[in-house]
Design a protein around this motif. Structure first.
Motif, mmCIF file in Angstrom:
data_model
loop_
_atom_site.group_PDB
_atom_site.id
_atom_site.type_symbol
_atom_site.label_atom_id
_atom_site.label_comp_id
_atom_site.label_asym_id
_atom_site.label_seq_id
_atom_site.Cartn_x
_atom_site.Cartn_y
_atom_site.Cartn_z
ATOM 1 N N LEU A 80 16.483 10.977 32.335
ATOM 2 C CA LEU A 80 17.890 10.797 31.980
ATOM 3 C C LEU A 80 18.235 9.312 31.870
ATOM 4 O O LEU A 80 18.907 8.885 30.924
ATOM 5 N N ILE A 81 17.765 8.514 32.809
ATOM 6 C CA ILE A 81 18.013 7.067 32.763
ATOM 7 C C ILE A 81 17.409 6.470 31.496
ATOM 8 O O ILE A 81 18.058 5.669 30.799
ATOM 9 N N GLU A 82 16.194 6.856 31.170
ATOM 10 C CA GLU A 82 15.539 6.321 29.970
ATOM 11 C C GLU A 82 16.277 6.747 28.703
ATOM 12 O O GLU A 82 16.394 5.965 27.757
ATOM 13 N N MET A 83 16.790 7.970 28.673
ATOM 14 C CA MET A 83 17.542 8.435 27.505
ATOM 15 C C MET A 83 18.865 7.689 27.370
ATOM 16 O O MET A 83 19.290 7.355 26.263
ATOM 17 N N ILE A 84 19.515 7.402 28.487
ATOM 18 C CA ILE A 84 20.752 6.601 28.457
ATOM 19 C C ILE A 84 20.442 5.210 27.904
ATOM 20 O O ILE A 84 21.174 4.683 27.065
ATOM 21 N N GLN A 85 19.344 4.614 28.368
ATOM 22 C CA GLN A 85 18.950 3.295 27.861
ATOM 23 C C GLN A 85 18.688 3.348 26.361
ATOM 24 O O GLN A 85 19.067 2.429 25.628
ATOM 25 N N LEU A 86 18.041 4.396 25.892
ATOM 26 C CA LEU A 86 17.732 4.523 24.471
ATOM 27 C C LEU A 86 18.998 4.750 23.639
ATOM 28 O O LEU A 86 19.229 4.058 22.639
ATOM 29 N N ILE A 87 19.823 5.693 24.055
ATOM 30 C CA ILE A 87 21.027 6.036 23.293
ATOM 31 C C ILE A 87 21.994 4.862 23.204
ATOM 32 O O ILE A 87 22.546 4.567 22.142
ATOM 33 N N PHE A 88 22.202 4.180 24.322
ATOM 34 C CA PHE A 88 23.152 3.065 24.343
ATOM 35 C C PHE A 88 22.485 1.714 24.084
ATOM 36 O O PHE A 88 23.126 0.679 24.221
ATOM 37 N N GLN A 89 21.209 1.750 23.713
ATOM 38 C CA GLN A 89 20.459 0.555 23.346
ATOM 39 C C GLN A 89 20.498 -0.507 24.439
ATOM 40 O O GLN A 89 20.790 -1.677 24.198
ATOM 41 N N LEU A 90 20.188 -0.082 25.644
ATOM 42 C CA LEU A 90 20.188 -0.981 26.794
ATOM 43 C C LEU A 90 18.764 -1.137 27.323
ATOM 44 O O LEU A 90 18.264 -0.296 28.055
ATOM 45 N N GLY A 91 18.108 -2.202 26.942
ATOM 46 C CA GLY A 91 16.745 -2.428 27.397
ATOM 47 C C GLY A 91 15.757 -1.536 26.658
ATOM 48 O O GLY A 91 15.992 -1.106 25.536
ATOM 49 N N TRP A 92 14.658 -1.266 27.325
ATOM 50 C CA TRP A 92 13.575 -0.477 26.741
ATOM 51 C C TRP A 92 13.495 0.888 27.408
ATOM 52 O O TRP A 92 13.515 0.983 28.635
ATOM 53 N N ALA A 93 13.354 1.919 26.606
ATOM 54 C CA ALA A 93 13.068 3.255 27.118
ATOM 55 C C ALA A 93 11.547 3.410 27.081
ATOM 56 O O ALA A 93 10.944 3.324 26.021
#
Length: 135
Positions: A80-93
């Protein structure tokens, strides 16, 4: 409180959107570490594992009845954390982050099991009268 800290470290403390950065090559950090002796990769691996050790321990304590699901829940929370990072373009998933976080959750769960077993053993000694007559 712990979940808030994890979300702060992994999501809310990130810089402005950097574009959709996704790295799904499994174990690239491990390969980078062993091929190049990259201490940055080692740092990422260790930090991701350490981040989820409290999760595994606390989940076992809070949900003793459901402790057998600790690894699955750690995996899902990390995903879930990685998907949030990917969707909101925050860092690397990264798939490696999910793997390392899950290892951390497992280690925390094993620490919980060991401590729980030690406490049960200690309580059984004191409640069985094992120490009677030794004073």
């Amino acid at each position: 409180m712990y979940v808030s800290v994890v979300l702060w470290i992994t999501v809310f403390n990130r810089n402005a959107p950097t574009g959709k950065n996704m790295l799904m090559h499994p174990f690239w950090e491990y390969i980078n570490f062993f091929e190049n002796i990259s201490w940055a990769a080692a740092h990422d691996i260790v930090c991701n594992i350490l981040l989820f050790i409290p999760f595994g321990f606390l989940y076992g304590v809070a949900y003793d009845k459901y402790k057998k699901y600790t690894i699955i829940v750690a995996l899902l929370m990390s995903w879930l954390i990685e998907m949030i990072q990917l969707i909101f373009q925050l860092g690397w998933a990264e798939i490696d982050d999910i793997f390392n976080n899950t290892i951390g959750g497992y280690i925390g769960y094993k620490i919980y099991e060991i401590l729980r077993g030690c406490l049960k053993y200690e309580n059984s000694i004191f409640s069985s009268g094992y120490n009677r007559g030794r004073d």
